[in-house]
Design an enzyme around this catalytic site. Structure first.
Site, short mmCIF file in Angstrom:
data_model
loop_
_atom_site.label_atom_id
_atom_site.label_comp_id
_atom_site.label_asym_id
_atom_site.label_seq_id
_atom_site.Cartn_x
_atom_site.Cartn_y
_atom_site.Cartn_z
CB THR A 190 8.35 31.74 10.88
OG1 THR A 190 7.44 32.18 11.89
CG2 THR A 190 8.76 30.30 11.14
CB THR B 198 4.26 36.52 8.91
OG1 THR B 198 4.27 36.44 7.49
CG2 THR B 198 3.11 37.41 9.36
CB CYS B 199 6.22 34.76 13.61
SG CYS B 199 5.08 33.50 13.01
CB SER B 200 10.59 37.39 12.95
OG SER B 200 10.82 36.14 13.55
CG LEU C 78 7.21 39.08 19.03
CD1 LEU C 78 6.34 38.96 20.27
CD2 LEU C 78 8.40 38.12 19.10
#
Length: 256
Positions: free
Chosen positions: A49, A51-53, A57
């Site tokens: 997703t 923001t996560c990528s 992270l």
């Protein structure tokens, strides 16, 4: 304020996990992950997703050595995704410094009180975004995103948790080198940076965009060009001067 209750002072849930590593099935549990260790944990809505990528992270991965230098043994990323997805995402992200923990059954997330319904996005049940510092299995501090629409990302970031661990912790410089294949000056600059132990992103510019990119970014037409924390350092000569000053500053800091 978030609707999610903080679990500071409580033990992490006792959960057994299955995960994939190097194409093999492996097992772990909360005791193995947390007993006798100081662990930075961050949980996010899902692999791949935006923001996560792009941010959550990668920044934890980038700051991993700084966390370790400040007493953190491991960094764990938790997501309600299956082991295959988490293994592939880890490979795509190149996040060798973070243990990707698939909470596919949502057992850990639910017991943390962080399970949310994202059916409106066709996600099903997922984790709310948060981070925490765990010492010997006990939650020392939590940073939980506010319960607002969308996907808030204000307090669960790596820098916030790092500065809780040590308010004076210094994040590594973000360094990028613009270069081109076969450039002797670029090769020399890389040798200097490597010898000084400077981690950097080597951005090799293809002929079709080189002049435009150099002009727009560095107001120059030659490579190499070095950028540090968003500021232009400059060409080969400027890089040598920057490294000399950096070394002098480091020596002064040690004396103090």
């Amino acid at each position: 304020m978030p609707k999610f209750a903080s679990r500071e002072g409580q033990r992490v849930p006792d959960v057994t996990f299955r995960y994939r590593e190097d194409g093999e099935w492996k097992d772990t549990d909360s005791t193995q992950l947390f007993k006798g260790k100081t662990v930075a944990v961050f949980s996010l809505p899902g692999a791949y997703t935006p923001t996560c990528s792009s941010t959550h992270l990668p920044r934890f991965n980038e700051l991993a050595e700084t966390f370790r230098a400040n007493g953190v043994d491991d960094i764990i990323c938790v997501a309600v995704n299956d082991p295959f997805v988490m293994e592939n995402w880890a490979g795509d992200q190149g996040c060798d410094n973070v243990f990707m923990l698939p909470d596919g059954n949502a057992s850990f997330t639910e017991q943390m009180g962080m399970l949310v319904d994202k059916s409106d996005l066709n996600f099903g049940k997922r984790s709310w975004r948060y981070s925490m510092l765990v010492r010997d299995g006990v939650i020392d501090k939590m940073f939980i995103e506010d319960d607002v629409p969308g996907d808030p990302f204000e307090v669960s970031d790596a820098d916030t948790l790092l500065h809780y661990v040590n308010k004076d912790a210094q994040a590594p410089d973000q360094v990028a080198l613009l270069s081109k294949p076969g450039c002797a000056f670029c090769a020399h600059a890389k040798q200097l940076l490597d010898a000084a132990g400077v981690a950097y992103a080597d951005i090799s510019l293809p002929d079709s965009i080189r002049n435009c990119a150099l002009g727009a970014l560095a107001k120059a037409q030659t490579v190499p060009q070095l950028f540090v924390n968003g500021s232009l350092i400059g060409d080969s000569e400027a890089i040598e001067q920057w490294l000399q000053q950096r070394g002098a500053d480091a020596g002064t800091a040690k004396m103090e």
